[in-house]
Design an enzyme around this catalytic site. Structure first.
Site, mmCIF file in Angstrom:
data_model
loop_
_atom_site.group_PDB
_atom_site.id
_atom_site.type_symbol
_atom_site.label_atom_id
_atom_site.label_comp_id
_atom_site.label_asym_id
_atom_site.label_seq_id
_atom_site.Cartn_x
_atom_site.Cartn_y
_atom_site.Cartn_z
ATOM 1 N N HIS A 32 -70.953 71.774 -23.433
ATOM 2 C CA HIS A 32 -69.896 72.498 -24.147
ATOM 3 C C HIS A 32 -70.493 73.619 -25.001
ATOM 4 O O HIS A 32 -71.642 73.552 -25.404
ATOM 5 C CB HIS A 32 -69.113 71.535 -25.054
ATOM 6 C CG HIS A 32 -68.305 70.534 -24.283
ATOM 7 N ND1 HIS A 32 -68.702 69.235 -24.103
ATOM 8 C CD2 HIS A 32 -67.128 70.674 -23.621
ATOM 9 C CE1 HIS A 32 -67.791 68.600 -23.371
ATOM 10 N NE2 HIS A 32 -66.828 69.442 -23.060
ATOM 11 N N GLY A 33 -69.676 74.647 -25.257
ATOM 12 C CA GLY A 33 -70.089 75.697 -26.181
ATOM 13 C C GLY A 33 -70.729 76.893 -25.496
ATOM 14 O O GLY A 33 -70.656 77.043 -24.266
ATOM 15 N N GLY A 86 -67.297 71.970 -19.765
ATOM 16 C CA GLY A 86 -68.342 72.926 -20.147
ATOM 17 C C GLY A 86 -68.496 74.037 -19.129
ATOM 18 O O GLY A 86 -69.612 74.428 -18.780
ATOM 19 N N ASP A 143 -57.293 66.568 -24.054
ATOM 20 C CA ASP A 143 -58.716 66.802 -23.774
ATOM 21 C C ASP A 143 -59.575 65.911 -24.688
ATOM 22 O O ASP A 143 -59.354 65.876 -25.906
ATOM 23 C CB ASP A 143 -58.996 68.298 -24.058
ATOM 24 C CG ASP A 143 -60.359 68.748 -23.592
ATOM 25 O OD1 ASP A 143 -60.895 68.153 -22.646
ATOM 26 O OD2 ASP A 143 -60.881 69.730 -24.182
ATOM 27 N N HIS A 144 -60.535 65.220 -24.120
ATOM 28 C CA HIS A 144 -61.484 64.381 -24.888
ATOM 29 C C HIS A 144 -60.799 63.454 -25.889
ATOM 30 O O HIS A 144 -61.093 63.483 -27.094
ATOM 31 C CB HIS A 144 -62.502 65.257 -25.635
ATOM 32 C CG HIS A 144 -63.440 65.958 -24.718
ATOM 33 N ND1 HIS A 144 -64.439 65.338 -24.028
ATOM 34 C CD2 HIS A 144 -63.501 67.268 -24.358
ATOM 35 C CE1 HIS A 144 -65.084 66.218 -23.283
ATOM 36 N NE2 HIS A 144 -64.526 67.395 -23.458
ATOM 37 N N ASP A 198 -62.854 76.753 -22.403
ATOM 38 C CA ASP A 198 -62.362 76.933 -23.774
ATOM 39 C C ASP A 198 -63.181 78.003 -24.511
ATOM 40 O O ASP A 198 -62.650 78.987 -25.021
ATOM 41 C CB ASP A 198 -62.433 75.588 -24.518
ATOM 42 C CG ASP A 198 -61.871 75.685 -25.924
ATOM 43 O OD1 ASP A 198 -61.175 76.681 -26.237
ATOM 44 O OD2 ASP A 198 -62.108 74.774 -26.733
ATOM 45 N N ARG A 228 -50.948 91.124 -37.039
ATOM 46 C CA ARG A 228 -50.217 91.203 -35.770
ATOM 47 C C ARG A 228 -50.807 92.209 -34.779
ATOM 48 O O ARG A 228 -50.872 91.902 -33.577
ATOM 49 C CB ARG A 228 -48.740 91.474 -36.035
ATOM 50 C CG ARG A 228 -48.058 90.245 -36.615
ATOM 51 C CD ARG A 228 -46.666 90.538 -37.091
ATOM 52 N NE ARG A 228 -46.653 91.544 -38.153
ATOM 53 C CZ ARG A 228 -45.592 91.799 -38.904
ATOM 54 N NH1 ARG A 228 -44.454 91.163 -38.703
ATOM 55 N NH2 ARG A 228 -45.657 92.716 -39.849
ATOM 56 N N ASN A 247 -62.682 73.145 -16.781
ATOM 57 C CA ASN A 247 -62.306 73.310 -18.194
ATOM 58 C C ASN A 247 -62.968 74.528 -18.823
ATOM 59 O O ASN A 247 -64.210 74.639 -18.818
ATOM 60 C CB ASN A 247 -62.776 72.084 -18.983
ATOM 61 C CG ASN A 247 -61.965 70.846 -18.696
ATOM 62 O OD1 ASN A 247 -61.174 70.814 -17.763
ATOM 63 N ND2 ASN A 247 -62.156 69.822 -19.497
HETATM 64 P P1 13P Z 1 -66.573 75.193 -22.617
HETATM 65 O O1 13P Z 1 -67.137 74.955 -23.980
HETATM 66 O O2 13P Z 1 -67.632 75.570 -21.640
HETATM 67 O O3 13P Z 1 -65.461 76.191 -22.618
HETATM 68 O O4 13P Z 1 -65.956 73.807 -22.100
HETATM 69 C C1 13P Z 1 -64.665 73.423 -22.482
HETATM 70 C C2 13P Z 1 -64.374 72.011 -22.143
HETATM 71 O O5 13P Z 1 -65.082 71.349 -21.416
HETATM 72 C C3 13P Z 1 -63.165 71.435 -22.732
HETATM 73 O O6 13P Z 1 -63.038 70.079 -22.454
HETATM 74 O O1 G3H Z 2 -64.647 70.149 -25.196
HETATM 75 C C1 G3H Z 2 -64.212 70.575 -26.254
HETATM 76 C C2 G3H Z 2 -63.202 71.663 -26.222
HETATM 77 O O2 G3H Z 2 -63.826 72.907 -26.126
HETATM 78 C C3 G3H Z 2 -62.284 71.548 -27.391
HETATM 79 O O3 G3H Z 2 -62.927 71.932 -28.548
HETATM 80 O O4 G3H Z 2 -62.612 69.924 -29.980
HETATM 81 O O5 G3H Z 2 -63.219 72.142 -30.968
HETATM 82 O O6 G3H Z 2 -60.922 71.759 -30.057
HETATM 83 P P1 G3H Z 2 -62.388 71.395 -29.993
HETATM 84 ZN ZN ZN Z 3 -64.928 69.076 -22.347
#
Ligand code: 13P
Ligand code: G3H
Ligand code: ZN
Length: 316
Positions: free
Chosen positions: A179-180, A211, A81-82, A255, A280, A253
């Site tokens: 994102h976020g 996002g 990713d990215h 996250d 745990r 996507n």
């Molecule tokens: P979110 O922050 O909306 O979950 O997006 C995640 C994302 O695009 C990871 O590449």
């Molecule tokens: O787009 C970003 C993803 O949510 C991954 O986030 O770079 O903090 O692991 P991260």
């Molecule tokens: Zn992303």
């Protein structure tokens, strides 16, 4: 079973979107695999540069391989990713990844083309597919922050040209998300017009939505009631996932929503059991809750219930 991202896209295109979920540790992997199997859905595991540094890339690879053995019915792809150029090459050379994302979307068009083209050449030589990005999402990803107002939607004509010049296999398009956990001010919809125009120019070409977390407000309320301070959050309307899929968005996507599940579970657990220090018990709750979350998202993406048909199509 690890398959190519292209195989997943071929089965999904125009019908449903494959959920692409980020993992950083074993608990997320366990919840993700369990939720995917419970909902009978294929999926993509994605690993960011940050995740590879946090858990160590070798540890993540071992976790994913083990999860594949624990859940032998699972069909999934492994994706970077990215990525920047160097990380893409590292993943291409590892022999473990199904696909990589080269994200040069912060560079001018010509430089983005130049970098993406180089990555495509190296990846295709090893049978790995490449996701590229055109347009700019708002929010924070890795160490890059795009301020509100600097985000730009993908231009469909540029997207068509970009695909032709780079030979990339899928394209992350900016259609209004970021994102976020703070995506929109007020109610906003995805820019379906952008998707429609790209689909008209490039029918059959897989698009990717970044996002895409929905930032459930009940989750945020529970986090805040347990001591959190997450204000003014908002996410994508989950009822827009499938309409986007029908317009060619084949990978969605997610996250941030998983991070919210983690935060809610742990805040509530330690609030209610202040003398507890064993990690745990909340870890086990998280795995169950994350599995439920993944299954619910797969239903909304339309990927739930596709596993058997996909399996049949792979042996043909
Ligand atoms: P979110 O922050 O909306 O979950 O997006 C995640 C994302 O695009 C990871 O590449
Ligand atoms: O787009 C970003 C993803 O949510 C991954 O986030 O770079 O903090 O692991 P991260
Ligand atoms: Zn992303």
């Amino acid at each position: 079973m690890i398959v190519t991202t292209a195989q997943l896209f071929k089965h999904a295109y125009g019908k449903y979107a494959v959920g692409a979920y980020n993992i950083n540790n074993a608990e997320q992997a366990m919840g993700l695999f369990k939720g995917a199997i419970d909902s009978k859905a294929p999926f993509i595991i994605q690993i960011s540069k940050g995740a590879r540094a946090y858990t160590d890339k070798r540890m993540l690879e071992a976790i994913i391989r083990s999860a594949g053995e624990i859940f032998p019915e699972a069909i999934f792809a492994v994706h970077l990713d990215h990525g920047d150029e160097a990380t893409c090459y590292d993943c291409i050379d590892s022999g473990f990844f199904s696909s990589v994302m080269i994200d040069a979307s912060h560079d001018p068009f010509d430089k983005n083309v130049e970098i993406t083209k180089r990555v495509v050449e190296r990846a295709h030589a090893k049978g790995i597919s490449v996701e590229a990005e055109l347009g700019m999402l708002g929010g924070v990803e890795e160490d890059i922050k795009v301020e509100d107002g600097h985000a730009t939607l993908t231009d469909p004509k540029e997207a068509d040209e970009f695909i032709k010049l780079t030979g990339c296999d899928s394209l992350a398009c900016a259609i209004g998300t970021s994102h976020g956990a703070f995506k929109f001010k007020g109610k906003q919809s995805l820019h379906f017009d952008v998707l429609e125009k790209i689909k008209a120019l490039r029918p059959g070409f897989p698009l990717v939505m970044h996002g895409s977390s929905s930032v459930p407000q009940d989750e945020v309320a529970r986090i805040n009631a347990a001591g959190g301070k997450i204000a003014d959050s908002s996410g994508v309307d989950v009822n827009e996932y499938l309409p986007a899929a029908k317009l060619g968005v084949t990978k969605i996507n997610i996250d941030t929503d998983g991070r919210l599940v983690w935060t809610r579970v742990h805040r509530e657990f330690f609030r209610d059991k202040p003398s507890e220090f064993d990690f745990r018990p909340p870890g086990k709750i998280f795995i169950q809750e994350y599995a439920k979350f993944i299954a619910s998202r797969n239903v909304l993406l339309g990927s739930a219930g596709q596993l058997d048909d996909l399996r049949k199509s792979l042996v043909k």
